[in-house]
Design a protein around this motif. Structure first.
Motif, PDB file in Angstrom:
ATOM      1  N   THR A  49       0.809  -1.221   0.000  1.00 17.97           N
ATOM      2  CA  THR A  49       0.000   0.000   0.000  1.00 17.97           C
ATOM      3  C   THR A  49       0.842   1.272   0.000  1.00 17.97           C
ATOM      4  N   ASN A  50       2.111   1.156   0.381  1.00 20.43           N
ATOM      5  CA  ASN A  50       2.999   2.316   0.421  1.00 20.43           C
ATOM      6  C   ASN A  50       3.795   2.493  -0.870  1.00 20.43           C
ATOM      7  N   CYS A  52       5.954   0.305  -2.066  1.00 18.67           N
ATOM      8  CA  CYS A  52       7.173  -0.507  -2.076  1.00 18.67           C
ATOM      9  C   CYS A  52       6.909  -1.805  -2.823  1.00 18.67           C
TER      10      CYS A  52
END
Length: 250
Positions: A49-50, A52
């Motif tokens: 979700t970030n 990455c």
């Protein structure tokens, strides 16, 4: 094999098996990202979700070493791949999705067998949802002798399921029927079995949620997202490899 140089970024067990499968097919992988790389292989799905990469690392740090002409094989890239790159989203491929659903169904059944104290033969099982996973799961359970009920919102889906020999029910009228099921599999994202409905379940009912957004509101539900990578990474990796080859390695 085909003049292409591959590189893989990120890490999952399934991706590792995909790389091994592609190498067996003669595909060449670079040890480091550089301008000779023409195909970049990412995990499927590719990002958390970030933003990455699954398994660690940032895509931008890889892309800075690659040519802008590289083709990126990925899954659900969202907005995390910069504009201008050619991308191939495996999770938009109908054949990939169908076979992945079958792998998921086998993993879900294995999860249930590990938890149950009875065999699935003669076991009353509810499958919520009549999408790809719901269809594969219902078929597999029926082949193992389970007594399968399919819960679906659409009347046409219930009609098809009934024609195929399943018991059927409407998702919206589940509450009073829950007591008869020993196992419940949910495949529908979003709450379909509420906290109020759960009280109608038998105390020993096994609840397994396969949906991307939980659909069973119960404290004892088993969350089983991402089963192919967890329980069958080699099968999942072989599927990724076959799909990459089919969608453009030649």
């Amino acid at each position: 094999m085909n003049g292409h140089i591959y590189y893989s970024a990120g890490h999952t067990d399934a991706l590792d098996f995909a790389v091994k499968a592609l190498k067996r097919k003669g595909c060449v992988f670079a040890k480091q990202p550089d301008k000779t790389v023409t195909r970049l292989l990412l995990p499927v799905p590719s990002f958390d979700t970030n933003g990455c990469l699954k398994g660690g690392g940032m895509l931008a740090e890889v892309l800075e070493h690659l040519s802008r002409n590289v083709t990126i094989y990925c899954g659900n890239p969202g907005h995390f791949i910069p504009p201008g790159y050619k991308t191939v989203d495996l999770l938009q491929d109908a054949f990939f999705l169908a076979e992945n659903a079958d792998i998921t169904a086998h993993c879900a059944v294995r999860e249930a067998i590990l938890q149950l104290t009875v065999t699935l033969r003669g076991c009353h099982v509810l499958v919520v949802g009549w999408g790809r996973i719901g269809k594969c799961l219902s078929s597999l359970l029926k082949s193992m002798g389970a007594i399968v009920t399919v819960a679906a919102r659409k009347e046409q889906d219930r009609a098809i399921a009934a024609a195929l020999g399943y018991d059927v029910t409407d998702v919206h009228s589940l509450s009073y029927e829950l007591l008869r099921f020993q196992v419940i599999f949910n495949t529908v994202p979003g709450t379909v079995i509420t906290k109020d409905a759960i009280k109608y379940c038998r105390p020993d009912c096994l609840k397994i949620d396969l949906a991307s957004v939980p659909g069973i509101d119960a404290p004892d539900v088993i969350s089983a997202r991402g089963l192919p990578n967890k329980d069958a990474p080699e099968s999942s990796g072989e599927l990724i490899a076959r799909t990459v080859l089919r969608l453009g390695a030649f």
